[in-house]
Design a protein around this motif. Structure first.
Motif, mmCIF file in Angstrom:
data_model
loop_
_atom_site.group_PDB
_atom_site.id
_atom_site.type_symbol
_atom_site.label_atom_id
_atom_site.label_comp_id
_atom_site.label_asym_id
_atom_site.label_seq_id
_atom_site.Cartn_x
_atom_site.Cartn_y
_atom_site.Cartn_z
ATOM 1 N N LEU A 223 2.089 10.203 1.877
ATOM 2 C CA LEU A 223 2.143 10.844 3.189
ATOM 3 C C LEU A 223 2.307 12.351 3.065
ATOM 4 C CD1 LEU A 223 4.426 8.245 5.003
ATOM 5 C CD2 LEU A 223 1.984 8.606 5.408
ATOM 6 N N LEU A 224 3.089 12.795 2.096
ATOM 7 C CA LEU A 224 3.290 14.224 1.908
ATOM 8 C C LEU A 224 2.025 14.915 1.418
ATOM 9 C CD1 LEU A 224 6.828 14.218 0.246
ATOM 10 C CD2 LEU A 224 6.269 15.052 2.535
ATOM 11 N N LEU A 225 1.291 14.252 0.522
ATOM 12 C CA LEU A 225 0.143 14.881 -0.113
ATOM 13 C C LEU A 225 -1.183 14.513 0.553
ATOM 14 C CD1 LEU A 225 1.136 14.448 -3.870
ATOM 15 C CD2 LEU A 225 1.566 16.395 -2.368
ATOM 16 N N GLY A 226 -1.204 13.444 1.353
ATOM 17 C CA GLY A 226 -2.442 13.045 2.018
ATOM 18 C C GLY A 226 -3.460 12.427 1.087
ATOM 19 N N ILE A 227 -2.995 11.710 0.064
ATOM 20 C CA ILE A 227 -3.914 11.054 -0.872
ATOM 21 C C ILE A 227 -3.801 9.544 -0.724
ATOM 22 C CG2 ILE A 227 -3.789 12.973 -2.496
ATOM 23 C CD1 ILE A 227 -1.930 11.245 -4.215
ATOM 24 N N PRO A 228 -4.829 8.793 -1.125
ATOM 25 C CA PRO A 228 -4.789 7.334 -0.984
ATOM 26 C C PRO A 228 -4.193 6.654 -2.210
ATOM 27 C CG PRO A 228 -6.962 7.981 -1.700
ATOM 28 C CD PRO A 228 -6.157 9.265 -1.564
ATOM 29 N N ALA A 229 -3.867 5.373 -2.037
ATOM 30 C CA ALA A 229 -3.450 4.539 -3.161
ATOM 31 C C ALA A 229 -4.147 3.197 -3.051
ATOM 32 C CB ALA A 229 -1.933 4.346 -3.180
ATOM 33 N N VAL A 230 -4.518 2.661 -4.192
ATOM 34 C CA VAL A 230 -5.120 1.333 -4.263
ATOM 35 C C VAL A 230 -4.005 0.318 -4.491
ATOM 36 C CG1 VAL A 230 -6.801 -0.119 -5.440
ATOM 37 C CG2 VAL A 230 -7.225 2.342 -5.207
ATOM 38 N N LEU A 231 -3.969 -0.732 -3.667
ATOM 39 C CA LEU A 231 -2.940 -1.768 -3.758
ATOM 40 C C LEU A 231 -3.472 -2.964 -4.538
ATOM 41 C CD1 LEU A 231 -1.637 -1.795 -0.059
ATOM 42 C CD2 LEU A 231 -1.018 -0.238 -1.918
ATOM 43 N N PHE A 232 -2.670 -3.456 -5.461
ATOM 44 C CA PHE A 232 -3.015 -4.648 -6.233
ATOM 45 C C PHE A 232 -1.980 -5.727 -5.932
ATOM 46 C CE2 PHE A 232 -4.945 -1.148 -8.456
ATOM 47 C CZ PHE A 232 -6.186 -1.636 -8.837
ATOM 48 N N GLU A 233 -2.399 -6.745 -5.188
ATOM 49 C CA GLU A 233 -1.469 -7.810 -4.814
ATOM 50 C C GLU A 233 -1.100 -8.676 -6.004
ATOM 51 O OE1 GLU A 233 -1.572 -11.816 -2.045
ATOM 52 O OE2 GLU A 233 -2.547 -10.004 -1.293
ATOM 53 N N ASN A 234 -2.061 -8.970 -6.852
ATOM 54 C CA ASN A 234 -1.824 -9.795 -8.030
ATOM 55 C C ASN A 234 -2.320 -9.038 -9.260
ATOM 56 O OD1 ASN A 234 -0.791 -12.244 -6.740
ATOM 57 N ND2 ASN A 234 -2.855 -12.469 -5.914
ATOM 58 N N PHE A 235 -1.497 -8.121 -9.735
ATOM 59 C CA PHE A 235 -1.900 -7.303 -10.875
ATOM 60 C C PHE A 235 -1.933 -8.140 -12.142
ATOM 61 C CE2 PHE A 235 -0.684 -4.873 -14.623
ATOM 62 C CZ PHE A 235 -1.671 -3.892 -14.645
ATOM 63 N N ALA A 236 -3.057 -8.077 -12.845
ATOM 64 C CA ALA A 236 -3.194 -8.723 -14.149
ATOM 65 C C ALA A 236 -4.365 -8.059 -14.860
ATOM 66 C CB ALA A 236 -3.436 -10.220 -14.004
ATOM 67 N N LEU A 237 -4.211 -7.892 -16.155
ATOM 68 C CA LEU A 237 -5.293 -7.331 -16.954
ATOM 69 C C LEU A 237 -5.889 -8.426 -17.835
ATOM 70 C CD1 LEU A 237 -3.767 -3.890 -18.066
ATOM 71 C CD2 LEU A 237 -5.297 -4.372 -16.148
ATOM 72 N N PRO A 238 -7.210 -8.434 -17.992
ATOM 73 C CA PRO A 238 -8.178 -7.404 -17.580
ATOM 74 C C PRO A 238 -8.714 -7.571 -16.153
ATOM 75 C CG PRO A 238 -9.286 -9.050 -18.877
ATOM 76 C CD PRO A 238 -7.823 -9.448 -18.865
ATOM 77 N N ARG A 239 -8.256 -8.581 -15.435
ATOM 78 C CA ARG A 239 -8.849 -8.890 -14.127
ATOM 79 C C ARG A 239 -8.801 -7.715 -13.168
ATOM 80 N NH1 ARG A 239 -5.600 -13.355 -11.465
ATOM 81 N NH2 ARG A 239 -4.299 -11.570 -10.895
ATOM 82 N N SER A 240 -7.709 -6.950 -13.167
ATOM 83 C CA SER A 240 -7.550 -5.869 -12.192
ATOM 84 C C SER A 240 -8.313 -4.601 -12.555
ATOM 85 C CB SER A 240 -6.060 -5.533 -12.025
ATOM 86 O OG SER A 240 -5.337 -6.634 -11.532
ATOM 87 N N LEU A 241 -8.846 -4.528 -13.755
ATOM 88 C CA LEU A 241 -9.492 -3.295 -14.194
ATOM 89 C C LEU A 241 -10.648 -2.886 -13.293
ATOM 90 C CD1 LEU A 241 -9.529 -3.662 -18.087
ATOM 91 C CD2 LEU A 241 -8.227 -2.018 -16.712
ATOM 92 N N ASP A 242 -11.394 -3.865 -12.808
ATOM 93 C CA ASP A 242 -12.541 -3.525 -11.964
ATOM 94 C C ASP A 242 -12.110 -2.759 -10.726
ATOM 95 O OD1 ASP A 242 -15.399 -3.721 -11.288
ATOM 96 O OD2 ASP A 242 -14.689 -4.974 -9.642
ATOM 97 N N GLY A 243 -10.941 -3.111 -10.151
ATOM 98 C CA GLY A 243 -10.438 -2.397 -8.984
ATOM 99 C C GLY A 243 -10.104 -0.951 -9.300
ATOM 100 N N TYR A 244 -9.487 -0.714 -10.466
ATOM 101 C CA TYR A 244 -9.182 0.667 -10.876
ATOM 102 C C TYR A 244 -10.465 1.473 -11.053
ATOM 103 C CZ TYR A 244 -4.248 -0.400 -11.800
ATOM 104 O OH TYR A 244 -2.928 -0.739 -11.676
ATOM 105 N N ARG A 245 -11.453 0.840 -11.689
ATOM 106 C CA ARG A 245 -12.702 1.553 -11.954
ATOM 107 C C ARG A 245 -13.502 1.764 -10.674
ATOM 108 N NH1 ARG A 245 -13.782 -2.612 -16.921
ATOM 109 N NH2 ARG A 245 -12.574 -1.537 -18.544
#
Length: 509
Positions: A223-245
């Motif tokens: 909120l202070l900086l006005g930047i977004p964040a990606v939320l990961f409900e079920n974080f696990a690697l390597p499955r979550s990597l596609d969301g980061y990329r």
């Protein structure tokens, strides 16, 4: 926008919605990209207001105590902001807590409403709420209540009132309710924003439970900086990597365990960057070995800025990416201008730089105390919080942590009370005595080790038997031991026969 001028969390939401209404605020990264969802800062404000109106119609208003146990979703942030808009008192509960911890939090907070996700990751939270006799169950899997906002009262303007109850295990078998205000949470998030030096091109990420004290810490920074964040409900690697990329995340992390997981994944294929857009790992909540910092920089090709926080003070110190490599690897960073750190001897007298002692804190980000029974020893006579951590300040102002007075294990950033696990181990018929210790672990920060002294003639207990017993007793899965050792007798001192845990740590580390 000044980092310290907003009196309430809701006012921070309103100002950001006015300043950059169409900028993305939160993005849900789903396993299937077609199911990704996002919300702008204006939509975050407007929808939270409608949810606030819907909650108001159900009888929730200023001072109403609402507990919620929800995963990391846009919906969770909306509910929390709606409660902040109403001036309710909210008690976030980590979603993988079960009957034991959840029931305690509901009873102690005297929650009048309890929001749950229905069945999540195979566990029926609604059924648990019914078992626990929760009042005013709000099943959010059916959708958040929304209504017209015309009749909403003005939002609260006093950011110094206690409106948050967070839970920490501390050193006792039962959790402690930590009392926070909007101002204390804003102070913590401001420290994070000040330290990391992010800009409008950055994309953050929240892969840890939003119900953790780090949730609002991170949201305040957004909120202070006005930047977004990606939320990961079920974080696990390597499955979550596609969301980061896919969303070109530039800032990731959470705690030591996250750093280790990213590093392990990178090592599977060193020939190409794991996340090409990544420039910074950041987090805290658990010890960070210096060798891990150097490995991250060398192999992931990004910087690592680690900090020091706790439920009682979400951001105490934080390294900045422009700190020296030596400071980044070997310290927890420096405190912001509003945080006083005092290193003391056992009598409470201040010690000079470079001398180890107990770390004590005073400042706006520090909690306002604890719920329920008095904890007179938590603060000293000058209002400094006694952390129970040991360390020293360098002449540069950087903090170095060297140990803990408290008998707490920090596994993946979560506090685990050794006493709680020990008490449940004592209920096993084969256990005569038990000592639970934390052992250094490169992936978890610490792992839980149960050292047992068994009744004569009983077969040595296995890890599977121990975890099955503790699970049946209602212990949360993240508190279960990962190692079990059986000794003929536990080492004790010669006076009060107290178990000498340091000898066990020396033996099994």
């Amino acid at each position: 926008m000044s980092l310290h001028e907003s009196p309430t969390l809701w006012e921070l939401v309103r100002r950001r919605a006015v300043r950059t209404p169409d900028a993305p605020a939160l993005i849900e990264a789903a396993p299937d990209p077609a199911h990704d969802r996002s919300i702008t800062f204006r939509e975050l404000h407007d929808r939270a207001e409608r949810v606030a109106a819907g909650l108001r119609a159900q009888g929730i208003g200023p001072g109403t105590v609402v507990a919620w146990q929800l995963p990391t979703r846009i919906q969770t942030v909306l509910l929390s902001l709606a409660l902040a808009r109403l001036g309710a008192v909210q008690s976030p509960i980590i979603p993988f807590y079960r009957d034991r911890e959840t029931g305690f939090a509901l009873r102690e907070s005297k929650a009048e409403f309890f929001a749950v996700p229905g069945t999540w990751r195979g566990f029926d939270h609604t059924a648990m709420a019914v078992r626990l006799g929760a009042r005013g169950i709000i099943p959010t899997h059916t959708g958040l209540p929304e209504a017209d906002t015309d009749d909403l009262r003005p939002p609260p303007t006093d950011g110094t009132r206690v409106r948050w109850i967070y839970w920490t295990s501390g050193t006792t078998s039962d959790p402690k309710g930590v009392l926070h205000t909007d101002r204390s949470l804003i102070a913590g998030g401001s420290c994070l924003a000040d330290a990391l030096h992010l800009d409008a091109t950055d994309v953050g990420s929240i892969a840890f439970p939003y119900a953790h004290i780090g949730g609002p810490d991170y949201l305040v920074m957004l909120l202070l900086l006005g930047i977004p964040a990606v939320l990961f409900e079920n974080f696990a690697l390597p499955r979550s990597l596609d969301g980061y990329r896919r969303h070109r995340v530039t800032v990731a992390g959470g705690s030591t365990a996250f750093y280790s997981m990213f590093l392990a994944e990178q090592r599977k294929d060193p020939s190409r960057p794991l996340i090409p857009s990544l420039r910074l790992l950041a987090g805290g909540g658990a010890p960070k070995p210096a060798e891990l910092h150097h490995a991250v920089v060398r192999e992931l090709g990004c910087e690592l800025a680690h900090g020091y926080g706790m439920t009682e003070a979400p951001m105490i110190t934080m390294n900045s990416p422009d700190d020296s490599s030596e400071h980044l690897a070997h310290t927890e960073g420096r405190p912001p201008s509003g945080m006083e750190i005092r290193i003391t001897d056992p009598q409470g007298d201040a010690l000079p730089p470079e001398i180890d002692g107990e770390v004590r804190l005073r400042g706006e980000a520090v909690c306002r105390g604890y719920l329920g029974e008095a904890h007179d020893d938590a603060f000293d006579c000058e209002g400094f919080l006694r952390t129970g951590d040991l360390g020293h300040l360098r002449t540069s102002g950087h903090l170095v942590l060297t140990g803990r007075l408290k008998d707490v294990i920090i596994r993946k950033g979560e506090n685990i009370s050794a006493k709680e696990v020990e008490e449940l181990l004592h209920t096993h018929p084969s256990v005569r005595d038990a000592a639970v210790i934390g052992l250094p672990d490169p992936d978890r920060g610490e792992r839980v080790c149960a050292v047992l002294e068994q009744e004569a003639g009983t077969a040595p207990l296995t890890l599977a038997e121990v975890t099955a017993h503790l699970g049946a007793a209602g212990l949360a899965p993240h508190k279960l031991p990962e190692q079990v050792e059986v000794l003929d007798t536990l080492p004790r001192n010669g006076a009060l026969r107290k178990v000498l845990k340091y000898r066990l740590r020396e033996r099994f580390s």
